[in-house]
Each structure stands twice: as C-alpha cells, then as structure tokens.
Scaffold this motif. Structure first.
Motif, short mmCIF file in Angstrom:
data_model
loop_
_atom_site.label_atom_id
_atom_site.label_comp_id
_atom_site.label_asym_id
_atom_site.label_seq_id
_atom_site.Cartn_x
_atom_site.Cartn_y
_atom_site.Cartn_z
N HIS A 145 -2.30 31.56 37.13
CA HIS A 145 -3.33 30.45 37.56
C HIS A 145 -2.75 29.14 37.43
O HIS A 145 -3.50 28.27 37.72
CB HIS A 145 -4.38 30.83 36.42
CG HIS A 145 -5.18 31.75 36.69
ND1 HIS A 145 -6.20 32.19 35.59
CD2 HIS A 145 -5.40 32.55 37.64
CE1 HIS A 145 -6.64 33.39 35.73
NE2 HIS A 145 -6.21 33.76 37.15
N TYR A 146 -1.36 29.08 37.46
CA TYR A 146 -0.89 27.45 37.51
C TYR A 146 -0.03 27.64 38.92
O TYR A 146 -0.36 26.47 39.53
CB TYR A 146 0.25 27.59 36.34
CG TYR A 146 -0.60 27.29 35.13
CD1 TYR A 146 -0.72 25.89 34.77
CD2 TYR A 146 -0.82 28.09 34.19
CE1 TYR A 146 -1.41 25.65 33.59
CE2 TYR A 146 -1.50 27.94 32.95
CZ TYR A 146 -1.84 26.66 32.79
OH TYR A 146 -2.39 26.48 31.70
N CYS A 147 0.66 28.43 39.63
CA CYS A 147 1.38 28.37 40.41
C CYS A 147 0.95 29.27 41.77
O CYS A 147 1.34 29.21 42.88
CB CYS A 147 2.68 28.55 40.45
SG CYS A 147 3.15 30.22 40.06
N ASP A 148 -0.06 30.10 41.35
CA ASP A 148 -0.60 31.12 42.49
C ASP A 148 0.38 32.22 42.82
O ASP A 148 0.13 32.93 43.74
CB ASP A 148 -1.10 30.65 43.53
CG ASP A 148 -2.23 31.38 44.35
OD1 ASP A 148 -3.10 32.04 43.64
OD2 ASP A 148 -2.39 31.26 45.46
N HIS A 149 1.53 32.39 41.81
CA HIS A 149 2.08 33.76 42.28
C HIS A 149 1.45 34.74 42.09
O HIS A 149 0.53 35.11 41.18
CB HIS A 149 3.39 33.62 41.27
CG HIS A 149 4.30 34.83 41.21
ND1 HIS A 149 5.30 35.31 42.16
CD2 HIS A 149 4.39 35.94 40.57
CE1 HIS A 149 5.82 36.32 41.91
NE2 HIS A 149 5.26 36.83 40.97
N ARG A 150 1.58 35.94 42.95
CA ARG A 150 1.03 37.05 42.88
C ARG A 150 1.89 38.35 43.02
O ARG A 150 3.00 38.03 43.98
CB ARG A 150 -0.22 37.13 43.96
CG ARG A 150 -1.05 35.94 44.18
CD ARG A 150 -2.21 35.96 45.10
NE ARG A 150 -2.90 35.00 45.06
CZ ARG A 150 -4.20 35.13 45.47
NH1 ARG A 150 -4.77 35.99 45.92
NH2 ARG A 150 -5.05 33.78 45.26
N GLU A 151 1.58 39.50 42.49
CA GLU A 151 2.24 40.58 42.58
C GLU A 151 1.79 41.73 42.21
O GLU A 151 0.51 41.52 41.32
CB GLU A 151 3.71 40.43 41.74
CG GLU A 151 3.50 40.28 40.32
CD GLU A 151 4.86 40.21 39.61
OE1 GLU A 151 5.10 41.17 38.60
OE2 GLU A 151 5.34 39.37 39.53
N PRO A 152 1.90 42.92 42.67
CA PRO A 152 1.42 44.13 42.40
C PRO A 152 1.12 44.41 40.89
O PRO A 152 1.92 44.14 40.09
CB PRO A 152 2.00 45.38 43.21
CG PRO A 152 2.67 44.58 44.23
CD PRO A 152 3.12 43.26 43.54
N VAL A 153 0.12 45.16 40.28
CA VAL A 153 0.01 45.51 39.12
C VAL A 153 1.01 46.84 38.76
O VAL A 153 1.20 47.58 39.63
CB VAL A 153 -1.26 46.20 38.55
CG1 VAL A 153 -1.13 46.66 37.18
CG2 VAL A 153 -2.37 45.05 38.80
N PRO A 154 2.12 46.39 37.82
CA PRO A 154 3.26 47.56 38.04
C PRO A 154 2.67 48.88 37.46
O PRO A 154 2.13 48.91 36.37
CB PRO A 154 4.34 46.90 36.87
CG PRO A 154 3.52 45.79 36.10
CD PRO A 154 2.26 45.44 36.97
#
Length: 806
Positions: free
Chosen positions: A539-548
């Motif tokens: 919620h700070y840099c909007d990095h996104r990745e799949p739930v492992p």
C-alpha cells in the motif's frame, strides 16, 4: 530606454528566483503575480513573476518570452502569502507557488498558436509567412514547430500578431489538454451593414452574405461550428469575411462544471436557539482572527457556517469552505449550492485538471464568490475574501505530504490575517493544537446538543478478551453482541455501518512452519493480501505479486493470513446475512470518479442495508435510518509508534459513533476492543471530547510534544542504507552546531531509523527538533534551504509541524 528586469520563480527546488529581462513588448503584462514563459537551458517553462524592476544580474540575462494571461494569475495578497509560507516551512518559493495554482497552468510550456483573425496578408514579412503556414495546418500548431519551420525564434512576431488579434496563445502542459477548454466564436465587427452596403459588398459572394446575415440574426455572435452547420457552407466564406474585416474569429472559454446538474439539498429553514447564539458570537469575531465552533456530531455546524457565509456574500465578500478530501462528496456540494446556487466553484481531486482550472478562473474573475474544496482550495483566488471555514479541522488530510509540506489550517490562519477575513474552525473532536490555542483565549463557541435535542447514541465497549464470540467465525473478531445487533437492525428495516480501518483481505501472510512473513521487496512493510484480484500488494509503492503457494523461505505449504481487512469483512457479512444488500467503501472501491457519490447515493435511497468500510465512512455521512454503528476492531491504530495515536483513535471512534442516532429512530454503537479501559476509548464512549483533550494535554507534558512544543521532522532518504546513515549523522551534528551557535532553546533527538525504514527503495532515517515555535521557526529559515541541497541520491526533507512521525 532603461532596461528592466524581473525575478521569476520556477516550479523547481531552487533557493532563489531567476532574473530575466523584460522586453518592451511585454512591459504592460510583466507584473508581479503574472504567469510568464521563460527559457531554461534548452527548454521553456511557465513561471511566476515575483518582483519587477529588480537590479540587473551580473551576467547576460535572457528575455521573458511570453505572458499568456491578460492579468496576473496571483493577486498581491496571494503572492505575499506564498512568501510567508516559503519562510515558515523553509520551502523554495517556486514550489510554494506551484502548489497555489492548478496543475493545468504549470509545466513545460506547450505553447500552441491558434489562428483567429484570417490570413492578415497586410502584416508582411515573417508574420505573413507564419499566418499562411498556420492556415495550411488547420489554424493551430505548436510554437516550437512553427519556430523550426520559420528557422528562427518567433516570440516577437507572435506578440505583434497577438496584439492585433490575428493569433492567440494557448499555453498547456504537453501531456494533457487540461488547460482552458475553448471554442472558436465568430463575431460581427463594427456597426451593421445597410442593405445597399450588403448588395455592393456581397454582389458576387452569396455565401458570405448568408453567413453575415445568419450571424446578425444570432445577435452578432455565434460558435463557428454551429454557424457553418446552420448555413451549410465550408469555412472558406468565413475566412473571406475575416479578411474583409467584417467578422472576427476569437477563442472563447468553455466552462466545465461537473456539479451543474447536481440536485440541491436545502438546509433547514430556521436556526435553533443554540445555532442562533453561535452565529451571533461568530459575527463578533474581529477580522483576521480565528474561532472554534465546537459542536457535537449532528448539532448543525454546517448550517451555522452557511448562514455566516450568506451574510458576508450579501455584503459583497467571498468565502472559502474547506472539508476533508474524503468528505467532499456531492452531498456536501449540494448543501452549499442549495444556498448559493451557481455562485459556488468546486475544487476537488475527482475533477479533471481542466475542470479545476475552469473553477479557478471563475473565482479569479470574480464571477463566483464561494469556493468549496479540499486542502488546496485554501489557495482559491476568491475576491474580497471575508471568511474561511475549515470543517473537521482535526483531520490529518489537511496536511500536504510533499514539498511544500503545508497544513491548510496554518495557511488559513495566515491568509485570514493578510486579507482581514475570519477563520472558523469546526469540529466535534478538535485537535489539541486548536484547543490549546483558542480555548484559553475564549475564542470558542459550543453547540452542545444535537438538532431537536436528540440524544447522543449509547456506546458499548465490547471486551474481546471475555465477550462471547460467534463460533463459526474465524480470522476476525466477531462478538455475539455485534452479530445480534446487526440481526435486530436488519429485522427492523434499518441500516448498519461497520468500520474496519484496514484495507484488503488480510494484513499479511505468514508461514505456519518457519514464521516467515512476506514483505515488500521495496518497502519495510508486509504485503497486504487482496482477493479482488487475488494478489499480494504493497500500500506504499503498489508493488504486486501472486499469493505464494509455498513459503518463499522454507518451502512450507501451510500459511495463515492474519489481520482481517475490509474485503474479508465483506465476505463474512455476506455469508452471515445473505439477504442483506451490501456496499464496501474503501480506497479500492472508490478510486473512480464519483465512486463515493454512487455508493452514498445508494445508501440514501435505501438500496444498501449494510455499509462497511475504512475511516472514510466515519465522516460526511448523515442518514437518519442508520441506527447501528459497529466498530469491528478499535485497536488497529491505538499503539502505532506515533504520539498522536491515542488522539486519532479517539477522533475516529467519536466521529463514526456520530453517524447514528440522527433520526427519530435513535441509534447505538458497538465497539469491539481488547483494551476497553484505554482512555481514548472510554472518553469516546462517553462522548466526552473535552475530557479527552484535558487528559491528553497532561499526557503530552512529559516528554513534551505538541501543543506544549513545536516540532520539525527531518527525514534523510536514499537508495543506499550506509549513505543515509552517514548523512543523517552529519545532519544531526550540523543541527546541533546551528542550535548552539544561535543559542536556540531547541532539543535535537536522533538520528534513528524511521518506524517504516524503507519506502519505494529509499532507506529512511529521521531526527526530531523540539522547542518553542519562534526558535524552531528561526532554525527552519536558516537550516531548511541549506539542507534541501541534495548530495547525489541522498535527500533531506524538513517537515515542520508534522502530523505523523511514521
């Protein structure tokens, strides 16, 4: 002739303005506060003239290129305000001015030439070539493209053509069409031609005569496209009329007002006795002074504001109404427009840059006298300003998060003093700074009761440590008492608000085997679990990745998701109350234009039974059928490493509790917590704002925090951790030397890592200065400009009067 020079502030982090020569052709428009286009190295920028007739620089000076406006963009008062803010916050004047004007009026100059006066063959030379070149390109082209085509700078030529009405300059940002929306308008020149003159002039030009007489029938002025369509002709006869000098074509502004069709929401016709007494008291507040309207939720503070503004507008004064961003809904605007109609201009982040610029221009021209908006509306160019209202003055969203890091409350007080206006601060839960500053001076008036003497809703603190829980609910605190309360409200066809101040599905995902939490690779924060779409998100840099599927650390398969958010709450409520109609209101569901309005409009029409969301449901909502407010977890922010944590929790609970009990059905509030004896929650449960303020004032005496002292947060950031640590130590030592050399009664704390140590790949250290406001102000004026000079990738930011130390 003596050469004249001007200082120009640019929207850049520069300590001093640039000096430019004023060419004779711009002498009448190069005034303090005016926008100008200036050369900066190999590009052209829009800047603001801050002073004229300044000494010549010690080097060759470049010329001002253009002054696109007919009058200064900023009044002398707003220019003086900018200079005060620059000194107070230690911010470059150019960046302060950048914050004061709509974004559409800034940026790299994308100057477009617009042909409005025909071929103008009599101008001769380069001017004639330029006009013909514009004709070939449809009457509009970029200034830089024209200069390349003519193989020379064209500012002098364009200035002559502009003055005789052949071309107009349209200055816009290159990445948007957000400047003034304009259309071409045809207008008759001079007196109407007689029949004999028409027969002679148009003997062989029947289409020209048709256009002329159609334009005359339309009152001598018409939009070009509409005129040509009505006549059924091309633009050729119109150009001929322009060349004859019979008709002129000019650019006219198209005013965009997205609130124009909004239905009005009239206020009650009469004031209560308490409201009348408060209004009388506010009428006596001297010009330039501040006052606190301290009224419980539902006491009718808005009506008092509107009545005071109505009095001043009737006397020829203007007004600014500031509300927190998330409370600036069409519902708020409708209330103001019900009183002032089209005299209201709205400045809102949901508007396009162009729409905001249109509202700004209407205020500057004096066509509208009431500005409504969020934080930046404090700079609205309202003419003859008489009053500024800061509603919900305690809200932290009034603080700007980037340079200049101004607080709208501080700016409002400065502007009120400069312009002789009254500042009215309104809140049911005032900030400690406002309370400590105004209450001892007796500059406060109370509205102690709700409208119609309705009682404040009872608040029950549900102790999650011992209260019975609903058995089949996991992952979220869900007491039987809250569940029963919702069931009863729905059975009575009443509405429910549920607050959970945490976005997403869960705060983090943790491996059950090794305990590893998945963190953001760019920030010192765990990734939040989202289900819509299914991903981990920062919620700070909007990095996104799949739930492992497996633990990234140990490869374990089992994981658990902790810290339930609003998405999980929505799924739980839907499962427990399948027939209830739900709406969720958080940052994920309100990012679109007018999303707030659409959700709240459904609630108002009775199409939503349960509204759930984050803090944005705690304010700006007034629905009589809401009879139950449930706070799912009151402890989410209670122990953050910030001295304002208790104050914010009290304000949030007190404000959301005020959303219910506003109608004849009454209401109640259920607050789930693991710390029911915490003072912030106990005072909120009793609706005792004054009791909380008194206790918190004592708590902040030792160690001393605002309002007992003023503070500044100095943040050192950069991509290399060691470099940040070294620079922070240097800054701390330098600050100590400045304090000692100037004998300032200030304390330097730190450096230390920020509570959130890394954001967007930048490591962060900070130090805090504390002491008397005058001494801190002196330090800021001396130190901030020197600290602002960066060293490579390491930056230093000075935040005076921070609302958070995170």
């Amino acid at each position: 002739m003596t050469e004249r020079y001007a200082h120009v502030a640019l929207p850049l982090p520069l300590a001093d303005p640039y000096t430019y020569r004023i060419p004779a052709t711009l002498a009448d428009r190069a005034l303090p506060g005016a926008r100008v286009v200036v050369p900066v190295r190999t590009r052209e920028l829009v800047g603001i003239i801050t002073a004229t007739d300044v000494p010549a620089p010690g080097m060759t000076s470049r010329d001002l290129l253009a002054a696109p406006d007919g009058s200064p963009a900023l009044s002398p008062m707003l220019l003086a305000l900018a200079e005060r803010l620059s000194h107070y916050y230690g911010a470059p004047l150019g960046l302060v001015l950048h914050a004061m004007l709509p974004a559409a009026l800034w940026g790299h100059s994308s100057v477009e030439l617009v042909l409005i006066g025909g071929r103008a063959v009599r101008v001769g030379g380069t001017a004639e070539q330029l006009v013909r070149w514009l004709h070939e390109r449809g009457g509009r082209a970029a200034m830089q493209a024209a200069s390349r085509a003519m193989k020379r700078p064209l500012w002098d030529v364009v200035d002559r053509l502009q003055r005789v009405g052949v071309v107009a300059l349209d200055v816009q940002r290159p990445d948007t069409s957000a400047g003034m929306a304009s259309i071409r308008v045809a207008a008759l020149v001079g007196d109407a031609l007689s029949l004999i003159e028409r027969d002679t002039r148009f003997a062989r030009a029947p289409k020209q005569r048709l256009l002329y007489e159609l334009l005359e029938a339309r009152g001598g002025r018409s939009v070009v496209a509409e005129l040509l369509a009505a006549a059924g002709v091309t633009e050729a006869p119109l150009r001929a009329l322009v060349s004859r000098g019979t008709v002129r074509v000019e650019l006219a502004e198209v005013r965009r007002d997205p609130f124009a069709d909004l239905p009005h929401s009239p206020p009650p016709p009469h004031l209560t006795a308490d409201q009348r007494a408060a209004l009388t008291w506010l009428e006596a507040v001297p010009p330039g002074e501040s006052a606190l309207l301290f009224g419980v939720t539902g006491s009718g503070k808005t009506l008092v504001y509107l009545e005071r503004i109505r009095e001043l507008v009737a006397a020829g004064r203007g007004a600014i109404i500031l509300v927190p961003e998330i409370a600036l809904t069409p519902q708020t605007v409708a209330r103001v427009r019900a009183v002032f109609g089209d005299d209201v201009a709205v400045l809102h982040s949901a508007l396009s840059d162009g729409e905001r610029a249109d509202a700004w221009r209407a205020l500057r021209r004096g066509e509208r006298h009431v500005a409504v908006g969020a934080r930046s509306a404090i700079f609205a160019p309202v003419q003859n300003l008489g009053v500024i209202v800061l509603d919900e003055e305690h809200e932290t969203s009034y603080k700007n998060g980037e340079t200049p890091r101004y607080h709208a409350r501080t700016v409002a007080a400065m502007r009120a003093r400069l312009e002789g206006a009254t500042l009215i601060l309104g809140s049911a839960t005032p900030s400690l700074e406002t309370w400590a500053g105004l209450a001892p001076l007796h500059r406060m008036v109370r509205l102690p009761e709700r409208i119609a003497a309705r009682p404040m809703p009872p608040v029950d603190l549900i102790d999650l440590r011992s209260a019975p829980q609903v058995r089949d609910v996991t992952g979220m605190p869900w007491s039987q008492q809250l569940d029963d309360g919702i069931t009863a409200a729905l059975a009575r066809k009443e509405q429910v608000l549920l607050l959970l101040n945490r976005r997403g599905w869960a705060s983090f995902v943790q491996c059950r085997e090794c305990g590893q939490v998945v963190d953001c690779p760019r920030c010192s924060i765990s990734l939040t679990v989202h289900r819509q779409p299914a991903e981990l998100r920062c919620h700070y840099c909007d990095h996104r990745e799949p739930v492992p599927g497996r633990c990234p650390s140990c490869g374990g398969e089992a994981s658990r998701q902790l810290g339930a958010g609003t998405q999980q709450l929505e799924e739980l409520v839907a499962a427990r109350f399948p027939s209830a109609r739900l709406a969720r209101m958080d940052l994920d569901t309100t990012s679109g234009k007018w999303a707030h309005h659409r959700i709240l409009d459904r609630v108002e029409r009775g199409e939503v039974d349960i509204l759930l969301g984050t803090q944005m449901i705690a304010k700006g909502i007034d629905f009589p059928n809401v009879t139950l407010v449930g706070v799912v977890d009151a402890d989410t922010a209670l122990h953050l490493p910030d001295f304002r944590a208790s104050e914010r929790t009290f304000q949030l609970i007190a404000q959301v509790a005020g959303r219910t009990g506003r109608g004849p059905k009454g209401g109640r509030v259920l607050v789930q917590t693991r710390q029911p004896t915490h003072p912030a929650l106990e005072f909120a449960a009793r609706h005792d704002a004054e009791g909380f303020l008194g206790a918190e004032m004592v708590a902040r005496e030792s160690p001393a925090y605002p309002p007992h002292v003023a503070i500044a947060n100095i943040i050192v950031s950069g991509p290399d951790r060691a470099a940040v640590n070294a620079r922070a130590s240097e800054v701390a030592e330098w600050c100590e030397r400045v304090v000692a050399h100037n004998a300032l009664p200030l304390i330097v704390l730190g450096p230390a890592p920020c509570p959130i140590e890394r954001i967007k790949d930048r490591w962060r250290d900070h130090l805090v200065l504390k002491g008397p406001p005058q001494a801190l102000g002196r330090w800021v004026r001396v130190a901030a400009p020197q600290l602002a000079a960066g060293r490579g990738d390491v930056r230093v930011a000075v935040d005076r009067d921070p609302v958070s130390l995170l």
